[in-house]
Design a protein around this motif. Structure first.
Motif: not given
Lengths: 572, 572
Positions: A130, A117, A67-72, A58, A113, A132
């Motif tokens: 970007q 997005l 940039q940290e995200i959370m996908m399904p 991280r 995904i 991600l």
């Protein structure tokens, strides 16, 4: 934490199910338990290691602007149908239906995904680049899950996706990730090597794998011993300049002859019987593909690199043809195939084969070989390409020095995807001139749970795990020798509390067990430092500190113990 | 972080799909995006909020001796078959098969997995108690996913499982969790209330829900206004002492009579027409269950509490019978059912009904009611129980004060499971006397993503979200008013860097946008503090600090700004 309260079920016996050392030790040391084939529960100590690896990742992703995200995890089939991967991805994709009968899969990777997005939210060159990423469970329904965490069906991955305006931007993002990965594995305390790799099914062009070096590694890597050159590659991908070995163009072609080679099937048998160098033999292998049977020719001392061959042929499936097919095509038993007069199948010859003069090859007849075979004169392959496997001793393609070999465990891979996904999913942006262009992508993965297992493969001895300091579940175990001795217990407790109060991750082995059991468990679990509190410590106020990695011990005055541990951390 | 680089796609328009305010605002403010019905991607700001909530939870679980582990999301069917839940759990369970045809499900909860783990590793009373928890994606295939994160199909939960020797140990674990939950939601800056609740399908005895108070909450809660009493309960569970309302035992039963009530179907119509109080009417409802049709009787001013009725009847399925069934059973249209002479269905009467004298009820004949109905004399229910819904104004069951009502969003629930799972899965231990006993369990959940949504439901205004300080994605946004003004940009940059260097989570809105757009976005996203840098700031070296929650502003000298922000955090 007190060991008496820790959920840390160590095992005396070697678990029968475990084939590799990381699997054996993580089970025995109480880090993991199997819930189903290739599916594990991570117990408290494993989870501490994983969280440390995740935090290092991280920080390094963030340092590069990630940039940290959370996908399904559950992904709708529609997107996979749009990208075309729903049909291509085989049985490795876990598929399911919801209560309304709609198709979903469990994400093995998130290109669809994340691209969907970004296509929705990014319109202008001003919004690029970007980076991600997410750290998340991933799913692959391996046909034969094994080797514990090294080939599981549910595992934790960090996956980052880069979005750039053009190839130049992608190159920058790629270099950022190359640097981030180098920092991640360095900080994890691992010996590793970034190597050129094959891009496989995800597609794209440039790609590097990050290999943790370990004798047990599944991957074979060749590398240039000249540090200033730095060439290193997975053998699946490695190239090497063509050299003629002991047979030169100066030799004059002689007339083709058939010789009897009764019962001689293998390269060793034929070359031994005929008294020729294996490098003068042409090995002919038949492969089954979805486009039909093909013949592959390499020199007798070489192996076919099936990844290269697959790429040359542009096929998804490639496997050696069975004996019946070989007999039907060549008219002879396995071991007597050769390019001369071979009918009805396309031939792919390795570059080296084409340089041979007066070579030996199978005669497509039982118990017979041809000698004085000359490529071009006696047969003409449809394709000439690099399809051989490079090995130690071959020259480096960059500097010519002789390559060396090592084994590794792939823990990370970085890919340039280009516009593969953005084009098919329609992820475009408007450039400075108002023109629509596809976003240029890269993807970058780190196997988090695999990194933990690789750390064990690389760092262990016959007594257990030797955790690198930065990812150790706890740094120190304090072991009172005699749990019935109040003075020892009191001193141990005092040391434990002092270390804890100073923010050092420490456990106190307060179990009513013999010292031997506690020492064995300490070695098995792999705490970097063990502080032993026995009679001597009570009397002299000197504590025995044992270093797990070196096995050395040292006496440290009681009042110096926190400083001593801090110095150890600083040096690690 | 600079807003120009942040992946923060705010929307001008209200998203049409969103029904509740948390869903609307989390979409508009660029926190979440839908990937499929009830399945969301968490963008960088949402993920920051979630990680903060997770960290608060983790610290409070650890404080109580909890140990964090990670169990698999894909769970083998065998364990669910062993517990019996494979068949009982309906279509809400996502089920799938692996490539070998073996059944799995996506975990909605982990009682089976964790009990199987503990039965394998825990044998002795010395290894108890244990508190094991994880923070993880959970899956429920809701028939109608909606309200954004409040009712999703994939969501993040913290689930802790306690393992004790006996009920006394469970009571201690339960109290620890009660305290931990109270601390978690307090630290998250939320107004909440723990309430007695129904244990539902998970089973077990005692249970409390933690409700974040919000007018939009789906749950109705009654509570005692007397703080020293403290009674509070979900209406599904709430009880209240029986009171006779205006009709007392002193009245003498009169003879039963039939009266014409043409076209009068509803309680209002009948009582209005007959000129009687609704509290004198007996409402008769027919329900369909898996055990057949049953009649439920409550007073005319009451509603049936279906959760209580389900429990009294011990049925899994309970729904109002359709009109055709009502006509078949009662011989009359809906609206004319009554207990007198009702044949062939068991009757459950609420306690209050039995206290009525000379009541009104349907006559089981179209357009007719009975008056002077007297329970006991004119009909005899099979079961008399508390099946009514409590409401504001009813007396508190503990102290008799009149209850009040409020609405809430359930964000946590704690359960005493007892030996429900340990007995069926065979999780036992040997006690001090060498005797085998079942482990006594509890389970404790917090909806992490739901907590984020509940925080928004509770903390917002017409302009956007108002994050509590402890879970805000960033604490401060620095907004230069004119992005073309170098002095403003320079001062803004300076303030941004100073705050960042002091460990304050801050963003700089460096976008080339009008000040109005940036102010609107700042309110929408909900940063607790906005620092505006305009001409005045450049001239006077005084910065305008705006407090999102109160809307107030204050001028703070440039050199005091970090201290001022720190003081704000300390007071929050």
């Amino acid at each position: 934490m007190r060991v008496s309260q820790l959920f840390l079920p160590t095992l005396r016996e070697m678990p029968a199910e475990a084939e590799v050392v990381s699997h054996q030790l993580l089970l025995r040391a109480g880090f993991i338990r199997k819930a189903a084939a290739g599916v594990y529960t991570f117990l408290p100590l494993a989870w501490r290691v994983i969280k440390k690896i995740e935090q290092i990742i991280r920080e390094e992703m963030d340092r590069q602007g990630g940039q940290e995200i959370m996908m399904p995890i559950i992904q709708p089939a529609e997107l996979w149908q749009e990208s075309g991967r729903w049909d291509v991805y085989g049985p490795e994709l876990f598929r399911l239906k919801d209560r309304h009968g709609r198709d979903f899969c469990l994400g093995p990777t998130h290109e669809e995904i994340v691209t969907a997005l970004v296509r929705q939210e990014v319109n202008s060159y001003r919004q690029l680049p970007q980076l991600l990423y997410q750290i998340q469970n991933k799913y692959r329904d391996e046909r034969r899950p094994r080797f514990g965490l090294l080939r599981g069906r549910e595992f934790i991955m960090k996956d980052l996706y880069s979005f750039d305006r053009d190839e130049a931007g992608l190159e920058i993002s790629y270099q950022k990730m190359y640097e981030a990965y180098t920092r991640v594995f360095t900080r994890c305390g691992l010996k590793f090597r970034p190597v050129e790799a094959d891009s496989g099914a995800i597609g794209g062009n440039d790609t590097h794998e990050f290999m943790v070096l370990a004798d047990s590694g599944e991957a074979l890597v060749v590398f240039c011993p000249d540090e200033s050159c730095g060439y290193a590659a997975n053998v699946e991908r490695a190239t090497s300049p063509v050299r003629q070995h002991g047979v030169t163009r100066e030799e004059m072609p002689r007339p083709l002859e058939t010789v009897d080679t009764p019962g001689m099937h293998t390269v060793e048998q034929v070359t031994g019987y005929l008294g020729v160098d294996a490098r003068r033999l042409i090995k002919t292998l038949l492969y089954q593909t979805e486009k039909g049977i093909v013949a592959a020719l390499v020199r007798g001392d070489r192996e076919v690199n099936e990844v290269k061959l697959q790429k040359v042929l542009d096929v998804l499936r490639l496997e050696l043809a069975d004996a019946a097919t070989v007999e039907r095509i060549t008219g002879a038993a396995v071991g007597y195939a050769g390019p001369v007069g071979l009918q009805g199948v396309p031939m792919v010859a390795d570059e080296e084969v084409m340089l041979l003069v007066n070579a030996v090859a199978g005669a497509n007849r039982d118990d017979a070989h041809l000698v004085n075979v000359n490529p071009g004169r006696d047969f003409a392959p449809q394709v000439v390409a690099d399809i051989r496997e490079v090995r130690a001793g071959d020259p480096c393609p960059k500097c010519g020095a002789l390559l060396k070999e090592t084994r590794g465990i792939e823990v990370g891979q970085i890919f340039k995807l280009g516009d593969k996904y953005s084009r098919v999913l329609g992820a475009t942006y408007l450039d400075e001139h108002g023109q629509s262009r596809p976003i240029i992508m890269g993807c970058y993965g780190i196997g988090v749970t695999r990194t933990m297992a690789a750390a064990v493969e690389q760092n262990h001895d016959e007594n257990g795990i030797i955790w690198p300091v930065s990812i150790a579940p706890f740094l120190v175990v304090v072991v009172p020798v005699n749990h019935r001795d109040e003075q020892q217990m009191g001193l141990a407790e005092e040391v434990y509390r002092e270390l804890q109060a100073n923010g050092i991750e420490v456990v106190l082995d307060d179990r009513p067990e013999r010292a031997g059991v506690k020492f064995k468990d300490a070695d098995l679990v792999g705490y970097p430092l063990r502080i032993t509190v026995g009679n001597q410590a009570v009397q002299t106020r000197e504590l025995e500190v044992r270093y797990r990695a070196s096995g050395e011990t040292r006496l440290v005055p009681r009042e110096r113990i926190t400083d001593h541990v801090r110095e150890f951390i600083a040096l690690a």
